[in-house]
Write a protein that holds these residues in place. Structure first.
Motif, PDB file in Angstrom:
ATOM      1  N   LYS A   1      -2.425  -3.771   0.726  1.00  0.00           N
ATOM      2  CA  LYS A   1      -3.100  -3.501  -0.540  1.00  0.00           C
ATOM      3  C   LYS A   1      -2.059  -3.483  -1.646  1.00  0.00           C
TER       4      LYS A   1
ATOM      5  N   ASP B   1       0.825  -1.216   0.000  1.00  0.00           N
ATOM      6  CA  ASP B   1       0.000   0.000   0.000  1.00  0.00           C
ATOM      7  C   ASP B   1       0.860   1.267   0.000  1.00  0.00           C
TER       8      ASP B   1
ATOM      9  N   THR C   1      -7.216  -5.281  -2.068  1.00  0.00           N
ATOM     10  CA  THR C   1      -6.886  -5.321  -0.643  1.00  0.00           C
ATOM     11  C   THR C   1      -6.743  -6.784  -0.275  1.00  0.00           C
TER      12      THR C   1
END
Length: 181
Positions: free
Chosen positions: A148, A109, A140
């Motif tokens: 993610k 992420d 995700t």
């Protein structure tokens, strides 16, 4: 584009070349370079790489621990630059110009721009790929810890990364996930 190729249409070789990550980035990087050298000697058309290491500064120490990275990250800018140059030498070598390298963006992420190798490299024979979910949103993987698909301008394409029917040595995994899917 979507679909599945007939097994007889292309010869697909799947090989695990880098495993047993260590906490020493330099050791793991050397193993990755050796694995890539081994693969390119076979003159493949495409090399799909489920490898990548972020800069430590791109992810907090706590998140690195929770995501299972530990100290597996580039600790200094010079370490990152050395790895950047090593990957570039491999991918950009004259004998490798006709090989398409596909790099997974990673699942931390974070913005890949100048922070994840080899995904951040800009070379004509390298594509960086992110993962999407069943709704075509950024995938995700583990919501509670913020796992993610990475994002950013380095990602050329994203494709399904959740519940992918994926090949593995001598078998198939019906529920594979991640940017490597």
């Amino acid at each position: 584009v979507s679909g599945i190729l007939r097994e007889s249409q292309y010869r697909l070789e799947i090989e695990s070349l880098v495993s047993n990550r260590t906490n020493r980035t330099s050791t793991w990087s050397m193993a990755a370079y050796a694995a890539l050298d081994k693969v390119v000697r076979r003159s493949p058309s495409v090399v799909n790489m489920s490898i990548g290491i972020p800069k430590c500064s791109a992810i907090s120490r706590t998140r690195r621990f929770v995501l299972g990275l530990g100290q597996q990250c580039y600790k200094t800018d010079s370490e990152f630059v050395d790895a950047f140059e090593a990957y570039t030498r491999i991918f950009d070598a004259p004998e490798n110009q006709n090989i398409l390298f596909v790099a997974a963006a990673g699942n931390w992420d974070i913005d890949t721009r100048l922070s994840v190798l080899p995904a951040t490299l800009h070379l004509p024979n390298l594509i960086t790929i992110g993962a999407t979910d069943l709704n075509d949103d950024r995938a995700t993987f583990i919501p509670l810890i913020g796992s993610k698909s990475n994002f950013g301008s380095d990602i050329e394409i994203s494709s399904p990364g959740i519940s992918v029917y994926a090949p593995k040595p001598d078998d198939y995994d019906p529920d594979f996930f991640g940017t490597s899917a």
